[in-house]
Design a protein around this motif. Structure first.
Motif, PDB file in Angstrom:
ATOM      1  N   UNK A  45       0.778  -1.232   0.000  1.00 20.75           N
ATOM      2  CA  UNK A  45       0.000   0.000   0.000  1.00 20.75           C
ATOM      3  C   UNK A  45       0.806   1.275   0.000  1.00 20.75           C
ATOM      4  N   UNK A  46       2.137   1.172  -0.064  1.00 22.90           N
ATOM      5  CA  UNK A  46       2.974   2.374  -0.088  1.00 22.90           C
ATOM      6  C   UNK A  46       2.906   3.091  -1.431  1.00 22.90           C
ATOM      7  N   UNK A  47       2.547   2.374  -2.458  1.00 21.81           N
ATOM      8  CA  UNK A  47       2.455   2.939  -3.807  1.00 21.81           C
ATOM      9  C   UNK A  47       1.328   2.224  -4.546  1.00 21.81           C
ATOM     10  N   UNK A  48       0.994   2.733  -5.722  1.00 20.15           N
ATOM     11  CA  UNK A  48      -0.032   2.074  -6.528  1.00 20.15           C
ATOM     12  C   UNK A  48       0.261   2.270  -8.003  1.00 20.15           C
ATOM     13  N   UNK A  49      -0.315   1.409  -8.804  1.00 21.03           N
ATOM     14  CA  UNK A  49      -0.211   1.506 -10.253  1.00 21.03           C
ATOM     15  C   UNK A  49      -1.621   1.528 -10.838  1.00 21.03           C
ATOM     16  N   UNK A  50      -1.784   2.304 -11.896  1.00 19.42           N
ATOM     17  CA  UNK A  50      -3.096   2.471 -12.511  1.00 19.42           C
ATOM     18  C   UNK A  50      -3.144   1.736 -13.843  1.00 19.42           C
ATOM     19  N   UNK A  51      -4.187   0.977 -14.028  1.00 23.74           N
ATOM     20  CA  UNK A  51      -4.428   0.305 -15.304  1.00 23.74           C
ATOM     21  C   UNK A  51      -5.182   1.292 -16.195  1.00 23.74           C
ATOM     22  N   UNK A  52      -4.414   2.177 -16.846  1.00 19.37           N
ATOM     23  CA  UNK A  52      -5.045   3.207 -17.672  1.00 19.37           C
ATOM     24  C   UNK A  52      -5.764   2.607 -18.881  1.00 19.37           C
ATOM     25  N   UNK A  53      -5.267   1.479 -19.379  1.00 21.05           N
ATOM     26  CA  UNK A  53      -5.957   0.816 -20.497  1.00 21.05           C
ATOM     27  C   UNK A  53      -7.342   0.373 -20.055  1.00 21.05           C
ATOM     28  N   UNK A  54      -7.424  -0.182 -18.835  1.00 19.52           N
ATOM     29  CA  UNK A  54      -8.719  -0.583 -18.299  1.00 19.52           C
ATOM     30  C   UNK A  54      -9.613   0.615 -18.040  1.00 19.52           C
ATOM     31  N   UNK A  55      -9.020   1.682 -17.513  1.00 18.79           N
ATOM     32  CA  UNK A  55      -9.786   2.907 -17.299  1.00 18.79           C
ATOM     33  C   UNK A  55     -10.338   3.434 -18.620  1.00 18.79           C
ATOM     34  N   UNK A  56      -9.536   3.308 -19.671  1.00 23.05           N
ATOM     35  CA  UNK A  56      -9.984   3.803 -20.976  1.00 23.05           C
ATOM     36  C   UNK A  56     -11.158   2.986 -21.500  1.00 23.05           C
ATOM     37  N   UNK A  57     -11.131   1.680 -21.232  1.00 23.02           N
ATOM     38  CA  UNK A  57     -12.263   0.829 -21.616  1.00 23.02           C
ATOM     39  C   UNK A  57     -13.540   1.250 -20.896  1.00 23.02           C
ATOM     40  N   UNK A  58     -13.386   1.745 -19.679  1.00 22.37           N
ATOM     41  CA  UNK A  58     -14.540   2.171 -18.870  1.00 22.37           C
ATOM     42  C   UNK A  58     -14.681   3.687 -18.849  1.00 22.37           C
ATOM     43  N   UNK A  59     -14.194   4.337 -19.885  1.00 26.87           N
ATOM     44  CA  UNK A  59     -14.159   5.796 -19.871  1.00 26.87           C
ATOM     45  C   UNK A  59     -15.549   6.427 -19.814  1.00 26.87           C
ATOM     46  N   UNK A  60     -16.539   5.783 -20.390  1.00 23.35           N
ATOM     47  CA  UNK A  60     -17.887   6.347 -20.342  1.00 23.35           C
ATOM     48  C   UNK A  60     -18.426   6.357 -18.920  1.00 23.35           C
ATOM     49  N   UNK A  61     -18.057   5.351 -18.141  1.00 23.42           N
ATOM     50  CA  UNK A  61     -18.460   5.325 -16.732  1.00 23.42           C
ATOM     51  C   UNK A  61     -17.771   6.466 -15.987  1.00 23.42           C
ATOM     52  N   UNK A  62     -16.486   6.658 -16.286  1.00 23.64           N
ATOM     53  CA  UNK A  62     -15.740   7.756 -15.672  1.00 23.64           C
ATOM     54  C   UNK A  62     -16.359   9.094 -16.055  1.00 23.64           C
ATOM     55  N   UNK A  63     -16.690   9.266 -17.318  1.00 20.87           N
ATOM     56  CA  UNK A  63     -17.277  10.525 -17.779  1.00 20.87           C
ATOM     57  C   UNK A  63     -18.625  10.790 -17.106  1.00 20.87           C
ATOM     58  N   UNK A  64     -19.408   9.726 -16.899  1.00 16.56           N
ATOM     59  CA  UNK A  64     -20.702   9.885 -16.216  1.00 16.56           C
ATOM     60  C   UNK A  64     -20.491  10.330 -14.770  1.00 16.56           C
ATOM     61  N   UNK A  65     -19.473   9.776 -14.141  1.00 15.16           N
ATOM     62  CA  UNK A  65     -19.160  10.190 -12.766  1.00 15.16           C
ATOM     63  C   UNK A  65     -18.721  11.652 -12.735  1.00 15.16           C
ATOM     64  N   UNK A  66     -17.871  12.040 -13.676  1.00 13.65           N
ATOM     65  CA  UNK A  66     -17.419  13.430 -13.733  1.00 13.65           C
ATOM     66  C   UNK A  66     -18.597  14.376 -13.976  1.00 13.65           C
ATOM     67  N   UNK A  67     -19.548  13.936 -14.786  1.00 14.50           N
ATOM     68  CA  UNK A  67     -20.734  14.757 -15.037  1.00 14.50           C
ATOM     69  C   UNK A  67     -21.548  14.931 -13.756  1.00 14.50           C
TER      70      UNK A  67
END
Length: 285
Positions: free
Chosen positions: A51-73
């Motif tokens: 838990x001292x650091x983390x890595x982001x699966x940006x490819x996975x985030x990009x696949x779910x980008x519409x969900x992210x955009x809905x949250x941002x909205x």
């Protein structure tokens, strides 16, 4: 008016009051939902090094980008008056999540052709000053969220936010794989602070000096505002002597006949700053 009619009138007023109270209590207690962001974080952020650091699966985030955009909205839909009516912990959790979610979205605008968030800037402008965020009735930048809404508002006096907001870089404190919430904010801020300070690649004692992240240099004044009774970087860090691996004032590492933790507490311990790695915190790297 008869006694009976008076009783009926009084009871009717009581029932109206009870009804209004029942309606008001849920609306007052309800917290803005960060469930969509929380789910994205759990799915696409991997905590490493305990838990001292983390890595982001940006490819996975990009696949779910519409969900992210809905949250941002949904974040953009919050009015300033609604926000101001919330408890401070709920406000701060909202702003931390907003900063982190929009940072991920910012990275996705160029991913995978990006090595660092700095690539999103230009010779003439910092990426953190780019105004693209619709929040609380204005178009804002990441800098505006952090330095105006959080640090500059005078509402929060919370230096631990520097271990919660994430700049999409390896040198930055971990992006937590859970959304921040008002109900758990203090617990979550304490967790991310302790985890970051326990990372010996970024914070360590060597050759008679404490070497810490340049975050403590860049935002020095935030650690001098009396949080936890601390009026200096040293005083703040002394509260986390165990996380820093120094031990307590009654033991641990000894320097010039005194525990290093004691030197830190009284301000006599030298402090220097480590390098900052701006490489993208991508799980694919």
């Amino acid at each position: 008016m008869t006694v009976k009619s008076q009783i009926i009138k009084i009871l009717s007023r009581v029932w109206i009051g009870v009804f209004l109270l029942c309606v008001a209590i849920p609306s007052m207690a309800a917290e803005f939902s960060h469930k969509a962001w929380d789910k994205l974080l759990q799915q696409h952020v991997v905590m490493i090094q305990d838990g001292q650091a983390s890595q982001v699966d940006y490819a996975g985030m990009k696949d779910d980008r519409q969900i992210l955009k809905a949250y941002l909205a949904s974040l953009s839909g919050v009015t300033e008056s609604d926000f101001d009516a919330w408890p401070k912990d709920q406000q701060l959790a909202f702003l931390i999540n907003a900063y982190n979610a929009w940072t991920v979205e910012f990275v996705l605008t160029r991913y995978p052709d990006i090595d660092s968030i700095k690539d999103l800037g230009s010779f003439f402008g910092s990426p953190w000053k780019k105004e693209f965020i619709k929040l609380l009735g204005e178009t804002r930048s990441l800098d505006n969220i952090e330095h105006t809404l959080i640090r500059g508002s005078g509402r929060y006096n919370e230096p631990r936010i520097h271990f919660a907001v994430n700049c999409a870089s390896i040198g930055c404190p971990a992006l937590l794989n859970r959304a921040f919430t008002g109900a758990k904010l203090n617990q979550q801020l304490e967790l991310v602070t302790e985890k970051f300070l326990s990372d010996r690649s970024r914070n360590y004692f060597l050759n008679g000096e404490l070497h810490v992240s340049p975050i403590f240099d860049w935002y020095k004044t935030d650690f001098e505002q009396g949080w936890g009774g601390a009026n200096s970087v040293s005083a703040f860090l002394s509260q986390y002597a165990d996380a820093l691996g120094l031990g307590g004032s009654s033991g641990g590492i000894i320097l010039n006949g005194k525990p290093v933790a004691t030197h830190l507490k009284d301000g006599s311990l030298g402090i220097s700053y480590t390098d900052y790695d701006w490489e993208l915190n991508d799980i694919g790297e």
